[in-house]
Design a protein around this motif. Structure first.
Motif, short mmCIF file in Angstrom:
data_model
loop_
_atom_site.label_atom_id
_atom_site.label_comp_id
_atom_site.label_asym_id
_atom_site.label_seq_id
_atom_site.Cartn_x
_atom_site.Cartn_y
_atom_site.Cartn_z
N UNK A 1 19.95 -44.90 -9.58
CA UNK A 1 20.85 -43.74 -9.62
C UNK A 1 20.07 -42.44 -9.44
N UNK A 2 18.93 -42.31 -10.09
CA UNK A 2 18.12 -41.10 -9.94
C UNK A 2 17.59 -40.96 -8.52
N UNK A 3 17.31 -42.08 -7.89
CA UNK A 3 16.77 -42.09 -6.52
C UNK A 3 17.83 -41.75 -5.48
N UNK B 1 23.21 -41.10 -1.57
CA UNK B 1 22.57 -41.89 -0.52
C UNK B 1 23.13 -43.31 -0.43
N UNK B 2 23.44 -43.92 -1.58
CA UNK B 2 23.92 -45.30 -1.55
C UNK B 2 25.41 -45.42 -1.18
N UNK C 1 17.02 -37.15 8.86
CA UNK C 1 16.97 -38.54 8.39
C UNK C 1 18.20 -39.31 8.87
N UNK C 2 18.03 -40.63 8.93
CA UNK C 2 19.13 -41.53 9.24
C UNK C 2 19.00 -42.76 8.35
N UNK C 3 20.08 -43.12 7.67
CA UNK C 3 20.05 -44.28 6.79
C UNK C 3 19.87 -45.56 7.59
N UNK C 4 18.88 -46.34 7.21
CA UNK C 4 18.62 -47.62 7.87
C UNK C 4 19.12 -48.79 7.04
#
Length: 145
Positions: A20-22, A41-42, A66-69
Motif C-alpha cells: 500500500x505504501x509503495x 499504481x495498483x 512511465x508506463x505500467x508493465x
C-alpha cells in the motif's frame, strides 16, 4: 542494457502494508515525488502511462515518463521509467517477499547505457537507497495497519 541497480530492504510489516505504501498515490507523493496519478499504481492497467514530476535541473525538465508493465498485488510491480536523460526508458521492478512476520522489498532498476547511463544510475541509486531507508516511507507503511 547496461548494469542496473539492485537494492533490498526488509521491513517488520506485512506485505500488504508495504504494498500500500509503495502503490498509494498520496503515499508516493510523500516518500518519492509529485506525479500526475489519478489512481493508485495498483489500480492502473498494463500500458497506462503516468509521470513523476521532480524539480527541473539543468537541461532536465524534471519529468520521468512511465508506463505500467505489471501489477501483481501484493507481489510485484513494474513500470518503465524514462526522461530526457534516457536514450530509451529504463525499467523499475519492485518485488515483495514475505519473510517471517516481515517483508523483503526488492528494487531492480535496469536499462542504463553509455556514459550518460552510468551517471544516471549513480544518481538514481543514491536516491533509491535514501528512499528505502527513509523514515517517511516507513511512516507510510505504518499508516496502513
Amino acid at each position: 542494457m547496461g548494469k542496473g541497480i539492485h537494492l533490498e530492504r526488509t521491513y517488520p510489516y506485512p506485505r500488504e502494508q508495504v504494498w500500500k505504501a509503495l502503490t498509494n498515490k498520496e503515499a508516493i507523493r510523500k516518500w518519492f515525488t509529485e506525479h500526475d496519478l489519478t489512481k493508485n499504481l495498483d489500480e492502473l492497467q498494463k500500458g497506462d502511462s503516468f509521470t513523476f514530476i521532480s524539480k527541473p535541473q539543468g537541461n532536465w525538465d524534471g519529468k520521468m515518463y512511465c508506463e505500467l508493465m505489471e501489477s501483481n498485488k501484493p507481489h510485484k510491480l513494474a513500470y518503465t521509467f524514462g526522461g530526457d536523460g534516457f536514450k530509451q526508458p529504463s525499467v523499475v521492478t519492485w518485488e515483495l517477499i514475505e519473510e517471517g512476520e516481515g517483508t523483503k522489498l526488492i528494487l531492480d532498476h535496469k536499462g542504463f547505457d553509455g556514459f550518460k547511463g552510468f551517471f544516471l544510475r549513480f544518481m538514481l541509486q543514491r536516491g533509491w537507497k535514501g528512499m528505502l531507508k527513509s523514515t517517511v516511507f516507513e511512516e507510510e507503511i505504518e499508516k496502513n495497519r
